[in-house]
Design a protein around this motif. Structure first.
Motif, PDB file in Angstrom:
ATOM      1  N   PRO A  56       0.824  -1.214   0.000  1.00  0.00           N
ATOM      2  CA  PRO A  56       0.000   0.000   0.000  1.00  0.00           C
ATOM      3  C   PRO A  56       0.857   1.262   0.000  1.00  0.00           C
ATOM      4  O   PRO A  56       1.852   1.353   0.707  1.00  0.00           O
ATOM      5  N   LEU A  57       0.446   2.220  -0.825  1.00  0.00           N
ATOM      6  CA  LEU A  57       1.175   3.484  -0.947  1.00  0.00           C
ATOM      7  C   LEU A  57       0.482   4.553  -0.117  1.00  0.00           C
ATOM      8  O   LEU A  57      -0.737   4.644  -0.091  1.00  0.00           O
ATOM      9  N   ARG A  58       1.290   5.353   0.545  1.00  0.00           N
ATOM     10  CA  ARG A  58       0.789   6.524   1.266  1.00  0.00           C
ATOM     11  C   ARG A  58       1.503   7.724   0.674  1.00  0.00           C
ATOM     12  O   ARG A  58       2.724   7.728   0.550  1.00  0.00           O
ATOM     13  N   VAL A  60       2.714  11.468   0.966  1.00  0.00           N
ATOM     14  CA  VAL A  60       2.988  12.513   1.954  1.00  0.00           C
ATOM     15  C   VAL A  60       3.515  13.731   1.204  1.00  0.00           C
ATOM     16  O   VAL A  60       4.502  13.644   0.489  1.00  0.00           O
ATOM     17  N   VAL A  69      -1.039  14.045   4.433  1.00  0.00           N
ATOM     18  CA  VAL A  69      -0.926  12.597   4.221  1.00  0.00           C
ATOM     19  C   VAL A  69      -2.207  12.154   3.542  1.00  0.00           C
ATOM     20  O   VAL A  69      -3.293  12.245   4.120  1.00  0.00           O
ATOM     21  N   ASP A  70      -2.096  11.696   2.311  1.00  0.00           N
ATOM     22  CA  ASP A  70      -3.238  11.308   1.480  1.00  0.00           C
ATOM     23  C   ASP A  70      -4.286  12.417   1.422  1.00  0.00           C
ATOM     24  O   ASP A  70      -5.495  12.169   1.479  1.00  0.00           O
ATOM     25  N   LEU A  82      -0.697   7.396  11.795  1.00  0.00           N
ATOM     26  CA  LEU A  82      -1.378   7.063  10.540  1.00  0.00           C
ATOM     27  C   LEU A  82      -0.791   5.831   9.856  1.00  0.00           C
ATOM     28  O   LEU A  82      -1.423   5.260   8.973  1.00  0.00           O
ATOM     29  N   PHE A  83       0.398   5.439  10.254  1.00  0.00           N
ATOM     30  CA  PHE A  83       1.053   4.297   9.618  1.00  0.00           C
ATOM     31  C   PHE A  83       0.973   3.087  10.544  1.00  0.00           C
ATOM     32  O   PHE A  83       1.361   3.151  11.709  1.00  0.00           O
ATOM     33  N   ASP A  84       0.468   1.985   9.997  1.00  0.00           N
ATOM     34  CA  ASP A  84       0.374   0.743  10.756  1.00  0.00           C
ATOM     35  C   ASP A  84       1.759   0.113  10.828  1.00  0.00           C
ATOM     36  O   ASP A  84       2.412  -0.074   9.808  1.00  0.00           O
ATOM     37  N   GLN A  89       4.373  -0.885   4.244  1.00  0.00           N
ATOM     38  CA  GLN A  89       3.827   0.259   3.528  1.00  0.00           C
ATOM     39  C   GLN A  89       4.963   1.031   2.878  1.00  0.00           C
ATOM     40  O   GLN A  89       6.110   0.935   3.293  1.00  0.00           O
ATOM     41  N   ALA A  91       5.864   4.966   1.752  1.00  0.00           N
ATOM     42  CA  ALA A  91       5.496   6.374   1.822  1.00  0.00           C
ATOM     43  C   ALA A  91       6.263   7.143   0.758  1.00  0.00           C
ATOM     44  O   ALA A  91       7.489   7.126   0.734  1.00  0.00           O
ATOM     45  N   LEU A 117       7.795   0.538   7.422  1.00  0.00           N
ATOM     46  CA  LEU A 117       7.599   1.622   6.465  1.00  0.00           C
ATOM     47  C   LEU A 117       8.859   1.847   5.642  1.00  0.00           C
ATOM     48  O   LEU A 117       9.944   1.990   6.180  1.00  0.00           O
TER      49      LEU A 117
END
Length: 123
Positions: A56-58, A60, A69-70, A82-84, A89, A91, A117
């Motif tokens: 998954p892309l986030r 920033v 962020v998104d 916000l990041f699991d 992931q 970013a 991340l």
């Protein structure tokens, strides 16, 4: 019989050699001392191909006075929530033309504890 006593004349010390020794000592201590410690921030560079499509892309966006962020504005302190930390992931950090390098370093330092991340900085 009188003994002739001669007064011994003291020779003047040459200041040139003393200045040379002091300069060499100063140079030695300046070159061997550490005046400040520098930290490292590691981040991944762009890779060839698109092998990370399942990650998954986030997005920033770092601007001069805010962080998005998104598309949602967040503070620097709240960005790690916000990041699991369990799922991998990626970013993508986009820099505004007015963003400073210190803001980027602060952002990368804040995101460092998120273990799963990966970070890529894009222009």
């Amino acid at each position: 019989m009188a003994l002739e006593t001669r007064k011994k004349r003291r020779r003047r010390l040459s200041m040139t050699s003393l200045i040379d020794v002091i300069f060499l000592l100063l140079l030695f201590f300046m070159l061997t001392s550490t005046f400040s410690k520098f930290g490292e921030v590691e981040f991944a560079t762009a890779t060839e191909g698109g092998s990370e499509t399942d990650v998954p892309l986030r997005f920033v966006k770092l601007e001069q006075d805010r962080i998005l962020v998104d598309g949602t504005e967040v503070t620097l302190d709240a960005i790690t929530t916000l990041f699991d930390g369990n799922t991998a992931q990626l970013a993508l950090i986009s820099l505004d033309q007015n963003a400073t390098s210190q803001q980027l370093i602060d952002l990368l330092t804040t995101l460092r504890p998120v273990a799963s991340l990966r970070v890529q900085v894009i222009g």
